[in-house]
Scaffold this active site. Structure first.
Site, PDB file in Angstrom:
ATOM      1  N   ARG A   1       8.010  10.297  14.153  1.00 54.26           N
ATOM      2  CA  ARG A   1       7.274   8.578  14.711  1.00 54.26           C
ATOM      3  C   ARG A   1       7.618   7.504  14.418  1.00 54.26           C
ATOM      4  O   ARG A   1       7.127   6.401  15.947  1.00 54.26           O
ATOM      5  CB  ARG A   1       5.554   8.933  13.860  1.00 54.26           C
TER       6      ARG A   1
ATOM      7  N   HIS B   1      14.880  14.685  14.061  1.00 52.57           N
ATOM      8  CA  HIS B   1      14.698  13.048  14.827  1.00 52.57           C
ATOM      9  C   HIS B   1      14.966  12.801  14.009  1.00 52.57           C
ATOM     10  O   HIS B   1      15.199  11.301  13.472  1.00 52.57           O
ATOM     11  CB  HIS B   1      12.912  12.996  14.923  1.00 52.57           C
TER      12      HIS B   1
ATOM     13  N   ARG C   1     -12.217  -7.551  -9.070  1.00 57.50           N
ATOM     14  CA  ARG C   1     -11.941  -8.137  -7.972  1.00 57.50           C
ATOM     15  C   ARG C   1     -13.284  -7.040  -7.202  1.00 57.50           C
ATOM     16  O   ARG C   1     -14.915  -7.183  -8.028  1.00 57.50           O
ATOM     17  CB  ARG C   1     -11.211  -6.816  -7.591  1.00 57.50           C
TER      18      ARG C   1
ATOM     19  N   GLU D   1       3.928   8.724   0.541  1.00 58.30           N
ATOM     20  CA  GLU D   1       2.874   7.963  -0.887  1.00 58.30           C
ATOM     21  C   GLU D   1       3.777   8.105  -1.713  1.00 58.30           C
ATOM     22  O   GLU D   1       4.812   9.016  -1.433  1.00 58.30           O
ATOM     23  CB  GLU D   1       1.571   8.908  -0.888  1.00 58.30           C
TER      24      GLU D   1
ATOM     25  N   LYS E   1       6.010   3.095  -2.033  1.00 56.33           N
ATOM     26  CA  LYS E   1       6.289   3.505  -1.221  1.00 56.33           C
ATOM     27  C   LYS E   1       7.990   3.304  -0.454  1.00 56.33           C
ATOM     28  O   LYS E   1       8.259   3.829   0.659  1.00 56.33           O
ATOM     29  CB  LYS E   1       5.765   3.784  -0.285  1.00 56.33           C
TER      30      LYS E   1
ATOM     31  N   ARG F   1     -10.223   3.985   6.450  1.00 57.86           N
ATOM     32  CA  ARG F   1      -9.347   5.118   6.841  1.00 57.86           C
ATOM     33  C   ARG F   1     -10.423   6.562   6.410  1.00 57.86           C
ATOM     34  O   ARG F   1     -11.641   6.131   5.765  1.00 57.86           O
ATOM     35  CB  ARG F   1      -8.517   5.478   5.483  1.00 57.86           C
TER      36      ARG F   1
END
Ligand SMILES: [Zn+2]
Length: 262
Positions: free
Chosen positions: A112, A93, A151, A3, A59, A250
């Protein structure tokens, strides 16, 4: 999952290790992570060039080369950067390696393979196209208030919506809400002006402290939620058992006693 604090840490690492050196070659081990660019084009654009500066937004990390091309990096779930010289130091990796004239390499490592690496000419245009909101550390209180007003939805989902505010993911959203003593499912439209200010301050504080700790969970304060979350974890504030729930798709960790739903 990297993040804002992790990506800011990568930015500082790259700035300290990889700027102003001639790029001798680009070794693409997995073309899968390349977006909108082929391995051949990436090498052609960057060979003989130097990275001059970098810029982070949310990010995303953008690295400016001296031919006005920007390298775009997104770290997905497991992406990271590793600068090394000897082969035995090569990470496990490496998907793309930038080989410098001093024989050091900068690896984009990503187990990943949800990370992305691309080239672009105009960062602002890219941010606009992706409709990304302002960076979570750049936004000021007035803009924060404006973004959240009118919102509807749970506060955690709103904080994690990259189109509203860029940079906050699952881990830091939980930490921010723990600090602001707000239940993650709290309806955003129920928050008063004072509470929104509290949320803004908690956001800045958590992100800044996490960056100061180089996004290393072991160096973050024990009074934070982060090192206590998980099965059997107890609230560092009141000692009660922490709870988890699926919120906005999440897993959220929180203390039902300290974080009341407004
Ligand atoms: Zn508690």
């Amino acid at each position: 999952m990297p993040e804002l604090p992790e990506v800011e840490t990568f930015k500082r690492y790259l700035d300290a290790t990889s700027l102003h050196q001639r790029i001798e070659g680009v070794d693409v081990r997995k073309a899968y992570i390349l977006k909108d660019v082929t391995a051949r084009k990436l090498a052609r654009e960057l060979k003989g060039r130097r990275f001059r500066s970098s810029r982070r937004h949310g990010k995303y990390l953008f690295v400016h080369a001296d031919n006005h091309v920007w390298l775009r990096l997104h770290f997905g779930m497991t992406g990271s950067l590793e600068y090394f010289k000897n082969e035995e130091r090569e990470p496990q990796h490496p998907r793309v390696l930038f080989v410098f004239a001093n024989n050091h390499r900068l690896a984009f490592d990503d187990q990943r393979q949800f990370g992305q690496l691309g080239l672009l000419k105009d960062v602002d245009e890219f941010l606009k196209k992706r409709a990304l909101g302002p960076d979570a550390l750049e936004i000021d209180l007035g803009e924060f208030r404006k973004t959240l007003s009118k919102r509807h939805g749970g506060v955690k989902s709103i904080l994690m919506n990259q189109q509203l505010i860029a940079g906050i993911g699952n881990i830091y959203a939980d930490e921010i809400l723990f600090r602001a003593r707000m239940h993650p499912a709290t309806e955003i439209s129920h928050l008063g002006k004072k509470t929104v200010t509290k949320l803004f301050r908690a956001t800045r504080c958590v992100l800044k402290k996490a960056i100061a700790a180089k996004a290393d969970a072991n160096k973050m304060p024990r009074s934070w939620l982060l090192s206590h979350q998980g099965k059997g974890g107890k609230c560092p504030r009141c000692g009660r058992k922490l709870r988890s729930a699926k919120i906005g798709g999440r897993t959220a960790w929180f203390c039902a006693h300290c974080q009341k739903q407004i």
